[in-house]
Design a protein around this motif. Structure first.
Motif, short mmCIF file in Angstrom:
data_model
loop_
_atom_site.label_atom_id
_atom_site.label_comp_id
_atom_site.label_asym_id
_atom_site.label_seq_id
_atom_site.Cartn_x
_atom_site.Cartn_y
_atom_site.Cartn_z
N ALA A 182 -12.15 165.33 -13.77
CA ALA A 182 -11.93 165.23 -15.21
C ALA A 182 -11.84 166.62 -15.84
O ALA A 182 -10.99 166.86 -16.73
CB ALA A 182 -13.05 164.43 -15.86
N GLU A 183 -12.67 167.53 -15.40
CA GLU A 183 -12.61 168.90 -15.93
C GLU A 183 -11.30 169.57 -15.55
O GLU A 183 -10.65 170.22 -16.39
CB GLU A 183 -13.79 169.71 -15.41
N ARG A 184 -10.89 169.41 -14.30
CA ARG A 184 -9.62 170.02 -13.86
C ARG A 184 -8.44 169.49 -14.66
O ARG A 184 -7.50 170.22 -14.97
CB ARG A 184 -9.39 169.75 -12.37
N GLN A 185 -8.48 168.21 -15.01
CA GLN A 185 -7.36 167.58 -15.69
C GLN A 185 -7.48 167.62 -17.21
O GLN A 185 -6.62 167.10 -17.92
CB GLN A 185 -7.22 166.13 -15.22
N GLY A 186 -8.54 168.23 -17.72
CA GLY A 186 -8.67 168.39 -19.17
C GLY A 186 -8.99 167.10 -19.91
O GLY A 186 -8.65 166.96 -21.10
N VAL A 187 -9.66 166.16 -19.25
CA VAL A 187 -10.05 164.91 -19.91
C VAL A 187 -11.11 165.22 -20.97
O VAL A 187 -12.07 165.94 -20.70
CB VAL A 187 -10.60 163.90 -18.88
N GLY A 188 -10.96 164.63 -22.17
CA GLY A 188 -11.81 165.00 -23.29
C GLY A 188 -12.99 164.09 -23.55
O GLY A 188 -13.80 164.37 -24.45
N HIS A 189 -13.14 163.01 -22.77
CA HIS A 189 -14.22 162.06 -23.06
C HIS A 189 -14.49 161.24 -21.80
O HIS A 189 -13.56 160.69 -21.20
CB HIS A 189 -13.78 161.13 -24.21
N ALA A 190 -15.75 161.17 -21.39
CA ALA A 190 -16.14 160.36 -20.23
C ALA A 190 -17.17 159.33 -20.68
O ALA A 190 -18.13 159.66 -21.37
CB ALA A 190 -16.72 161.24 -19.13
N VAL A 191 -16.96 158.07 -20.27
CA VAL A 191 -17.81 156.96 -20.68
C VAL A 191 -18.34 156.26 -19.43
O VAL A 191 -17.57 156.01 -18.49
CB VAL A 191 -17.03 155.94 -21.54
N ILE A 192 -19.64 155.92 -19.44
CA ILE A 192 -20.18 155.09 -18.36
C ILE A 192 -20.94 153.91 -18.96
O ILE A 192 -21.37 153.95 -20.11
CB ILE A 192 -21.11 155.87 -17.40
N LEU A 193 -21.10 152.88 -18.14
CA LEU A 193 -21.89 151.71 -18.51
C LEU A 193 -23.21 151.77 -17.76
O LEU A 193 -23.23 151.91 -16.54
CB LEU A 193 -21.13 150.43 -18.16
N SER A 194 -24.30 151.65 -18.49
CA SER A 194 -25.62 151.69 -17.88
C SER A 194 -26.43 150.46 -18.34
O SER A 194 -25.85 149.46 -18.76
CB SER A 194 -26.33 153.01 -18.24
N ILE A 195 -27.74 150.54 -18.26
CA ILE A 195 -28.62 149.38 -18.44
C ILE A 195 -29.67 149.68 -19.50
O ILE A 195 -30.30 150.75 -19.48
CB ILE A 195 -29.33 149.03 -17.12
N VAL A 196 -29.89 148.75 -20.41
CA VAL A 196 -30.94 148.88 -21.40
C VAL A 196 -32.29 149.09 -20.70
O VAL A 196 -32.63 148.38 -19.75
CB VAL A 196 -31.00 147.62 -22.29
N GLY A 197 -33.02 150.11 -21.14
CA GLY A 197 -34.34 150.38 -20.58
C GLY A 197 -34.35 150.99 -19.19
O GLY A 197 -35.40 151.06 -18.54
N VAL A 198 -33.20 151.46 -18.73
CA VAL A 198 -33.08 151.91 -17.34
C VAL A 198 -34.04 153.05 -16.99
O VAL A 198 -34.51 153.16 -15.86
CB VAL A 198 -31.61 152.31 -17.04
N ASP A 199 -34.36 153.88 -17.97
CA ASP A 199 -35.23 155.03 -17.71
C ASP A 199 -36.70 154.68 -17.80
O ASP A 199 -37.56 155.57 -17.70
CB ASP A 199 -34.90 156.16 -18.69
N GLN A 200 -37.02 153.39 -17.95
CA GLN A 200 -38.42 152.98 -18.08
C GLN A 200 -38.85 152.06 -16.92
O GLN A 200 -39.85 151.35 -17.04
CB GLN A 200 -38.62 152.26 -19.41
N VAL A 201 -38.07 152.09 -15.83
CA VAL A 201 -38.40 151.25 -14.66
C VAL A 201 -38.40 152.13 -13.41
O VAL A 201 -37.50 152.05 -12.57
CB VAL A 201 -37.40 150.09 -14.51
N PRO A 202 -39.40 153.00 -13.27
CA PRO A 202 -39.41 153.94 -12.14
C PRO A 202 -39.62 153.28 -10.79
O PRO A 202 -39.40 153.92 -9.75
CB PRO A 202 -40.57 154.88 -12.48
N GLY A 203 -40.02 152.01 -10.77
CA GLY A 203 -40.28 151.36 -9.50
C GLY A 203 -39.06 150.78 -8.81
O GLY A 203 -39.17 150.26 -7.69
#
Length: 247
Positions: free
Chosen positions: A82-103
């Motif tokens: 994306a950097e090489r091609q000059g893309v101006g916006h990157a979007v990902i789909l993640s999960i609600v609360g993902v950073d609160q489930v360390p197990g």
């Protein structure tokens, strides 16, 4: 606007591509089927050439610790191209609360994916979604003993993939957030209750046994998988979804 959708033939990706095209954008699904391999980087530069936005909706083939290497490799490859091609916006789909489930290894892998995006060279947006209605069939197969399905009481706030797809498409068409938007369903359920509703709606004779040691969600503490106060609230209820599927 030209939008490259990695994983553009999957459940969410195919819907995002359709929505973007309906709104006049040039949306291109990218997958191994048309020569783009995120794990090796093959075809990425060609696929992202001229793109204004890249949306990554790919997923690890496993939910164990191998998912960590999957997300590290694929994100590094995507952002470098994306950097090489000059893309101006990157979007990902993640999960609600993902950073609160360390197990959970898979959740740790998704946190890593988010961190790589945040620290990368491309302006970014993250959409965190609640559990998909469509995934309940898989959830009901996790811990089965005869005609009993074992599920914990973990609170979840699920929603339809169609509403997740609309949120992803809307975010992709806008300016980079350099932040996170959460989207969840209109109702909170204990997972075992959600299972009972799903079985009853489909005439499945199995019964749900409440078991707070069963399945991957047994590692979840409290209500971290429900939406924060500023979350976008989807409209369709689970029972409405089930009725539409039956119809």
């Amino acid at each position: 606007m030209k939008i490259a959708v990695l994983g553009g033939t999957g459940l969410i990706g195919s819907q995002v591509v359709t929505l973007m095209r309906e709104h006049g954008h040039d949306a291109e699904p990218l997958s191994p089927a048309n020569g783009v391999d995120l794990l090796t980087g093959e075809g990425l530069d060609a696929g992202l050439k001229g793109a204004d936005v890249v949306v990554n909706l790919t997923n690890s083939p496993t939910f164990d610790d191998k998912s960590i290497d999957f997300f590290r490799t694929t994100m590094d490859n995507m952002l470098a191209a994306a950097e090489r091609q000059g893309v101006g916006h990157a979007v990902i789909l993640s999960i609600v609360g993902v950073d609160q489930v360390p197990g959970l290894d898979y959740y740790k892998a998704k946190v890593l994916q988010e961190e790589i995006l945040k620290n990368g060279p491309v302006p970014w947006s993250i959409v965190r979604a609640g559990q998909f209605f469509e995934f309940m069939k898989s959830v009901l197969s996790w811990v089965v003993e005869g005609d009993k399905v074992h599920l914990p009481t973990t609170p979840v706030q699920p929603l339809a993939s169609a509403e997740i797809s609309r949120e992803v498409a809307q975010v992709a068409a806008g300016r980079p957030l350099n932040g996170i938007v959460n989207i969840v369903g209109p109702e909170v359920f204990p997972l075992d209750e959600l299972g009972r509703i799903a079985l009853a709606a489909t005439g499945d004779p199995r019964t749900v046994v409440t078991d707070n040691t069963a399945g991957m969600f047994a590692a979840v503490q409290g209500d971290v998988l429900t939406g924060p106060a500023d979350a976008v609230i989807a409209k369709q209820t689970f029972r409405e979804f089930l009725a539409a599927q039956a119809g």
